[in-house]
Design a protein around this motif. Structure first.
Motif, PDB file in Angstrom:
ATOM      1  N   GLU A  84       0.848  -1.161   0.034  1.00 48.26           N
ATOM      2  CA  GLU A  84       0.045  -0.130   0.010  1.00 48.26           C
ATOM      3  C   GLU A  84       1.043   1.266   0.002  1.00 48.26           C
ATOM      4  N   ALA A  85       0.339   2.333  -0.263  1.00 50.04           N
ATOM      5  CA  ALA A  85       1.181   3.581  -0.542  1.00 50.04           C
ATOM      6  C   ALA A  85       0.824   4.631   0.565  1.00 50.04           C
ATOM      7  N   ILE A  86       1.602   5.292   0.955  1.00 53.10           N
ATOM      8  CA  ILE A  86       1.513   6.603   1.830  1.00 53.10           C
ATOM      9  C   ILE A  86       1.687   7.809   1.018  1.00 53.10           C
ATOM     10  N   VAL A 404       9.060  13.426  -3.987  1.00 53.10           N
ATOM     11  CA  VAL A 404       8.778  11.911  -3.791  1.00 53.10           C
ATOM     12  C   VAL A 404       7.052  11.867  -3.348  1.00 53.10           C
ATOM     13  N   GLN A 405       6.515  10.929  -4.469  1.00 53.38           N
ATOM     14  CA  GLN A 405       5.281  10.958  -4.518  1.00 53.38           C
ATOM     15  C   GLN A 405       4.567  10.158  -3.159  1.00 53.38           C
ATOM     16  N   CYS A 406       5.277   8.923  -3.132  1.00 55.84           N
ATOM     17  CA  CYS A 406       4.699   8.175  -2.089  1.00 55.84           C
ATOM     18  C   CYS A 406       5.679   7.258  -1.426  1.00 55.84           C
ATOM     19  N   LEU A 407       5.362   6.643  -0.300  1.00 52.00           N
ATOM     20  CA  LEU A 407       5.994   5.873   0.485  1.00 52.00           C
ATOM     21  C   LEU A 407       5.365   4.554  -0.012  1.00 52.00           C
ATOM     22  N   VAL A 408       6.101   3.384  -0.176  1.00 53.92           N
ATOM     23  CA  VAL A 408       5.644   1.936  -0.402  1.00 53.92           C
ATOM     24  C   VAL A 408       5.903   1.107   0.864  1.00 53.92           C
ATOM     25  N   VAL A 409       4.662   0.593   1.365  1.00 58.92           N
ATOM     26  CA  VAL A 409       4.376   0.010   2.832  1.00 58.92           C
ATOM     27  C   VAL A 409       3.921  -1.323   2.543  1.00 58.92           C
ATOM     28  N   ASP A 410       4.767  -2.372   3.022  1.00 56.90           N
ATOM     29  CA  ASP A 410       4.368  -3.865   2.971  1.00 56.90           C
ATOM     30  C   ASP A 410       3.180  -4.116   3.915  1.00 56.90           C
ATOM     31  N   LYS A 411       2.028  -4.655   3.474  1.00 59.07           N
ATOM     32  CA  LYS A 411       0.726  -4.705   4.322  1.00 59.07           C
ATOM     33  C   LYS A 411       1.062  -5.769   5.449  1.00 59.07           C
ATOM     34  N   SER A 413       4.215  -6.836   7.065  1.00 59.36           N
ATOM     35  CA  SER A 413       5.031  -6.270   8.125  1.00 59.36           C
ATOM     36  C   SER A 413       4.778  -4.861   8.487  1.00 59.36           C
ATOM     37  N   ARG A 414       3.950  -4.149   7.829  1.00 57.75           N
ATOM     38  CA  ARG A 414       3.957  -2.764   8.034  1.00 57.75           C
ATOM     39  C   ARG A 414       4.969  -1.987   7.879  1.00 57.75           C
ATOM     40  N   LYS A 415       6.090  -2.480   7.349  1.00 61.32           N
ATOM     41  CA  LYS A 415       7.392  -1.868   7.095  1.00 61.32           C
ATOM     42  C   LYS A 415       7.380  -0.871   5.904  1.00 61.32           C
ATOM     43  N   CYS A 416       7.987   0.066   5.772  1.00 55.00           N
ATOM     44  CA  CYS A 416       8.231   0.757   4.479  1.00 55.00           C
ATOM     45  C   CYS A 416       9.448   0.266   3.874  1.00 55.00           C
TER      46      CYS A 416
END
Length: 531
Positions: A84-86, A404-411, A413-416
């Motif tokens: 998911e993206a922030i 920077v458009q967004c941060l990519v986060v693993d669903k 582990s919730r880690k970027c």
């Protein structure tokens, strides 16, 4: 540059403020691969310093630019199903409610430009043109009274990090002009206002007492590159953690500092100098001999208060102000210790906190001068640049005007795990550091912000005139009522390379209850004050 960026780093830092720059330098120095990006066109973020026209451009940019929500699928296509993206904001909401006041004589001409300024890009002229800048600052006409005119400009929108930013002076340009700041002999002479000369007899022989001209807005524009106006103006304790860090990391070789020359207090409607060193105490004419001995005895105790716990045992739960009343100090000495040495208020600090603050003040005396404070030449904006230089020396990669458009986060582990930049490039990293102004309000909903009201003043005289016009001062104006906050004023002179010769710069800071960061900019003649 963006097309050739590596696709993987050890650390990615977004924002070039002082905390981000320190961490980037530390990571690069320890051998990490660092990518340091900022969507702004200058180093420092909200810690930056600007020339005069640069500050006006910064204000205009905050006024005109609005947040741009990027709904383009350029970065959305790079998000996998288990990710998911922030989204990162391009609108800095940590600075709000910007107002501009001007009391200087307006004799501005269209052909007046900042001396030594780089040739403007035609596309950016609308935001940096001095005539439009004067209009946006609500300048009074020459016929309007200096004492009655008050122009306001409320900037409802906050700064944007648009890649086509109209900033004229970035960190590199400021550094490159250092040699021209100190030795240029085209400075405008010091000007005094009508109020200053009302009670002063004017000699008929102008050779003995030359008539001083009032500094005008055009002169400020022309000498604008002599100003280095801080968005955040702070003093450094000479034995503080940041000074120790600068020395141990060898970053101090990139910067120069000046010692604060005097500490001022506001009491009974007047400004007076506070004695802080032993020599100042015994040379002071405002203290009686008994008060001098009482003060020196108490300060000597504060330097080693841990050795005498019986002296403050039983007072830990009361305020430092109440504790001072038990120490047989006169009201005059209580005021000096509380507001100008411990630099606290009647209700803000406990006894232990007040003793610690007093000891910290005293232990910093004498290291570089008679006061415990230092100020960096060319403004606080130099400090982030110093750490950025060290990061670059050890291999860090820098990209300004790079969003920077967004941060990519693993669903799971919730880690970027990655970022996606303005070109749609996905860059992987192990660690990420993001300046809080890049996050939306929803993302930072649980963050508790300290709210500060700040002003920058350009004046034509010091708050306390002395024989020397090269004074660097800190003034404390205590809170008038319980529950309100004290005002700290930092006054700078031209020898700090932050304002034109013959002027002062002062900045004022006050805790505010309902604002994030309120910026007020006032122009009065040729002195600059920042708080």
């Amino acid at each position: 540059m963006a097309d050739t960026l590596p696709s993987e780093f050890d650390v990615i830092v977004i924002g070039t403020g002082l905390p981000e720059s320190i961490i980037a330098a530390a990571c690069s120095r320890s051998g990490q691969r660092v990518l340091h990006v900022d969507s702004r066109s200058y180093y420092g973020g909200n810690w930056a310093s600007f020339s005069f026209s640069g500050l006006l451009s910064w204000l205009k940019e905050y006024q005109e630019n609005s947040d741009i929500v990027n709904d383009s699928p350029v970065w959305q296509d790079h998000i996998l199903e288990n990710e998911e993206a922030i989204a990162l904001s391009r609108k800095d909401k940590t600075i709000q409610h910007v107002e501009v006041f001007c009391y200087a004589s307006q004799d501005l001409h269209e052909d007046v430009e900042e001396a030594g300024a780089l040739q403007k890009n035609h596309a950016l002229v609308t935001s940096t043109n001095s005539t439009e800048a004067a209009a946006s600052a609500c300048l009074p006409t020459e016929d309007e009274s200096l004492s009655t005119v008050s122009c306001e400009m409320l900037i409802e929108q906050t700064p944007s990090s648009d890649s086509e930013s109209a900033q004229e002076v970035n960190g590199a340009e400021v550094t490159g002009e250092k040699e021209n700041h100190c030795d240029d002999k085209t400075c405008v002479p010091s000007a005094s206002t009508e109020e200053m000369s009302e009670n002063v007899p004017i000699a008929e022989d102008t050779t003995e007492q030359p008539k001083k001209n009032r500094i005008t807005y055009s002169q400020i524009i022309k000498e604008g590159r002599r100003f280095n106006i801080d968005l955040v103006s702070k003093l450094l304790y000479s034995r503080g953690l940041l000074i120790d860090l600068l020395i141990k990391s060898n970053v101090s070789r990139y910067a120069e500092f000046k010692n604060i020359t005097r500490i001022l207090a506001f009491r009974d409607g007047r400004v007076e100098q506070v004695p802080c060193s032993r020599a100042d105490v015994f040379n002071s004419k405002r203290l009686s001999m008994v008060e001098k001995r009482m003060l020196m005895k108490f300060l000597t105790f504060c330097m080693e208060y841990e050795k005498y716990p019986d002296e403050y045992k039983g007072y830990e739960e009361i305020t430092f102000y109440e504790y001072l009343k038990t120490q047989k100090l006169t009201p005059n000495l209580q005021y000096i210790v509380l507001h100008s040495i411990a630099m606290t208020s009647h209700t803000a600090s406990s006894t232990i906190d007040g003793l610690k603050a007093t000891k910290n003040f005293l232990r910093c005396l004498g290291r570089y001068g008679n006061t415990p404070f230092l100020f960096p030449l060319y403004g606080q904006g130099e400090l982030p640049q110093c750490f950025c230089r060290m990061c670059a020396v050890f291999g860090g990669i820098y990209c300004l005007r790079h969003s920077v458009q967004c941060l990519v986060v693993d669903k799971e582990s919730r880690k970027c795990k990655a970022i996606i930049d303005q070109f749609g490039q996905r860059i992987i990293s192990k660690h990420f550091l993001v300046e809080d102004s890049y996050f939306s309000e929803n993302t930072c909903s649980r963050v508790q912000y300290r709210q500060i009201s700040r002003a920058v003043l350009i004046t034509d005289r010091s708050v306390l005139k002395t024989d020397s016009d090269q004074q660097i001062s800190i003034l404390t104006v205590p809170a008038e009522e319980p529950g309100t906050f004290a005002v700290r004023v930092i006054e700078l002179c031209s020898s700090t390379m932050t304002c034109m010769k013959g002027t002062c710069q002062a900045s004022k800071t006050e805790n505010a209850k309902y604002a994030y960061l309120c910026c007020n900019v006032s122009f009065l003649g040729g002195t600059m004050c920042g708080i």
